[in-house]
Design a protein around this motif. Structure first.
Motif: not given
Length: 520
Positions: A24-31, A47-51, A72-78, A88-89
């Motif tokens: 959302x807001x044209x950027x991606x972050x982790x759920x 990436x934070x500066x870009x957002x 951007x990094x690959x997301x994995x389910x915990x 992001x962190x």
């Protein structure tokens, strides 16, 4: 649009292809419930500066801020969704750390993939003492019952009757505990998790019940440590029984008031007693040894990459994300796992050979007098009676089939992967088909034992169905009653079903009558 993100202020948008991304807001972050790892802190800061520039009222046209030139990094389910905060962190909840937030922090221990704060030392020592006392009482009782001359019922001694029923109950709770471990990503009911936790006692898995590293901070026990501890328990049990037999044999030999024939008879009885109790303990610990061995094998590793290009990847054990599946240290530790593999292969093979010889003797002689076996291993065969005593002669092999079922449900899925809905269905189909096969063949002689085993198989299918239902999102279920009351009734239903198996055992009249005869 929502569901898309960009990596350049003036270029195309990318769709969120991974279910772990929130765009959302044209950027991606982790759920929440997902984890990723940046290649380095510099990439993340850029990436934070870009957002920040994307969201600015007057974005800068500086080349550094206009684009993010890296994937951007690959997301994995915990494994435990509650452990990962997302963002992001990719921060972990308190008590969790490491890859996929799957490692417990200092002063925490893992219970069913959940990191819990270490209890007090007094509580650990007290619980361990109670467990050891109970096990000692059970062992002494079984040894005393073995030595007593008890009248046989239908040709079966009381001790063999008790062990044959006890192995059904133990097998059921072992499978229950193993299923919850194999499908740890499911939100199981609290009552079922409590049953599974104390079911570890039936597998002599002391490290799971009483976390020793909580007693000694800094001495964290990883997956290999648990395996080696289980191997040490098996070796210690074998050694103690060997020492006990040697001491008892020396005492009998030195007794001058016994003739040679009487000494030979007493030594033979001692050897039979040792074999019976030794094989039963090894039978109890076999499933845990198998699962801990499977958990450290290369097939049980999980590959985690920094981004979709898979240029910087590491493999970790699913059972313990603090261990990397590469490097000299891992290969060195695997030697111990291969030794354990030889043990878990040799034990059922030796049992099969022994049972096959017993089968030939029974069918040829039509008699159950083990002492007449011509092979010279009559004490060993008599000590393994609890494996085949309650089966029909034509079904002498069924205990090995039963062991295969337990291994497949609790450990086999570890090797092929278990983080999807399809594997719950696969386990449910396997359990259901085996239950149908068992009820059709009815390999057990005693009618009550057949009912007891059928009940345990039915409850196992019920537990897997509960796991499948637990995968349904809460928001998809209409609120037909108070949520708290719904949870209480559900836990009561689950608890009642799982206590049914042991309730049947203690509620059976033939068992009561047998114990009354024993006391008399």
């Amino acid at each position: 649009m929502e569901g898309f993100y960009r990596l350049h202020l003036f270029e195309k948008c990318y769709q969120c292809g991974n279910g772990g991304l929130e765009c959302k807001n044209e950027s991606a972050s982790l759920k929440p419930g997902y984890w990723w790892k940046w290649r380095n802190e510099t990439y993340k800061d850029r990436y934070k500066d870009f957002i920040k520039n994307l969201l600015a009222d007057q974005p800068s046209s500086d080349s550094y801020l206009v684009q993010f030139p890296y994937p951007i990094p690959e997301a994995y389910k915990c494994p435990r969704e509650e452990s990962c905060k997302g963002g992001l962190d990719s921060q972990c909840e308190k008590g969790y750390e490491g890859p996929l937030c799957g490692v417990c922090s200092l002063d925490y221990y893992k219970q069913m993939q959940t990191c819990k704060r270490c209890p007090s030392r007094k509580w650990i020592v007290g619980q361990l003492s109670i467990i050891l006392v109970v096990l000692a009482i059970i062992m002494v009782t079984l040894v005393w019952m073995s030595k007593r001359k008890i009248k046989k019922t239908r040709g079966i001694s009381l001790i063999d009757m008790v062990l044959s029923k006890l192995k059904i109950v133990i097998g059921f709770y072992q499978v229950t505990s193993g299923l919850l471990q194999a499908f740890s990503y499911i939100k199981w009911p609290g009552s079922l998790e409590a049953i599974a936790q104390y079911s570890e006692l039936l597998q002599l898995n002391f490290l799971q019940i009483t976390p020793f590293h909580c007693l000694f901070p800094g001495s964290q026990v990883d997956a290999f440590g648990s395996l080696f501890a289980m191997m040490a328990i098996n070796a210690t049990v074998i050694g103690l029984f060997g020492i006990g037999y040697t001491v008892r044999k020396m005492i009998i030999i030195r007794r001058e008031n016994l003739d040679d024939e009487e000494k030979f008879r007493k030594i033979s009885e001692t050897k039979e007693l040792v074999y019976r109790n030794l094989f039963f303990v090894l039978y109890v610990t076999y499933l845990t040894t198998f699962s801990k061995t499977a958990a450290v094998m290369p097939l049980a590793c999980h590959k985690l990459c920094r981004d979709e290009k898979e240029e910087l990847c590491n493999e970790y054990l699913k059972a313990d994300y603090s261990i990397q599946c590469q490097g000299a240290k891992y290969q060195y530790l695997l030697i111990g796992a291969y030794i354990s593999t030889a043990y878990i292969v040799a034990l059922p093979v030796a049992s099969f050979v022994t049972l096959w010889r017993q089968r030939k003797f029974i069918l040829a002689a039509g008699d159950d007098k083990i002492t007449q076996h011509p092979g010279g291993s009559m004490e060993m065969i008599a000590g393994m009676r609890f494996l085949f005593e309650n089966y029909k002669p034509r079904s002498w092999y069924w205990e090995l089939v039963e062991m295969s079922r337990k291994v497949i449900l609790t450990s086999g899925l570890i090797l092929v992967g278990q983080d999807s809905r399809s594997y719950i269905g696969l386990a449910l189909v396997i359990a259901g088909m085996y239950g149908i096969l068992f009820c059709w063949i009815r390999p057990i002689q005693d009618e009550f034992d057949n009912r007891l085993m059928s009940a345990s198989l039915a409850v196992t299918v019920f537990n897997l169905a509960v796991g499948a239902v637990s995968r349904i999102p809460t928001e998809s279920i209409e609120a037909s009653m108070d949520p708290y009351l719904d949870a209480v009734l559900f836990n009561i239903l689950v608890l009642g079903a799982n206590v049914l198996v042991i309730g049947l055992l203690f509620g059976e009249n033939p068992i009561k009558n047998s114990f009354l005869d024993f006391r008399t």
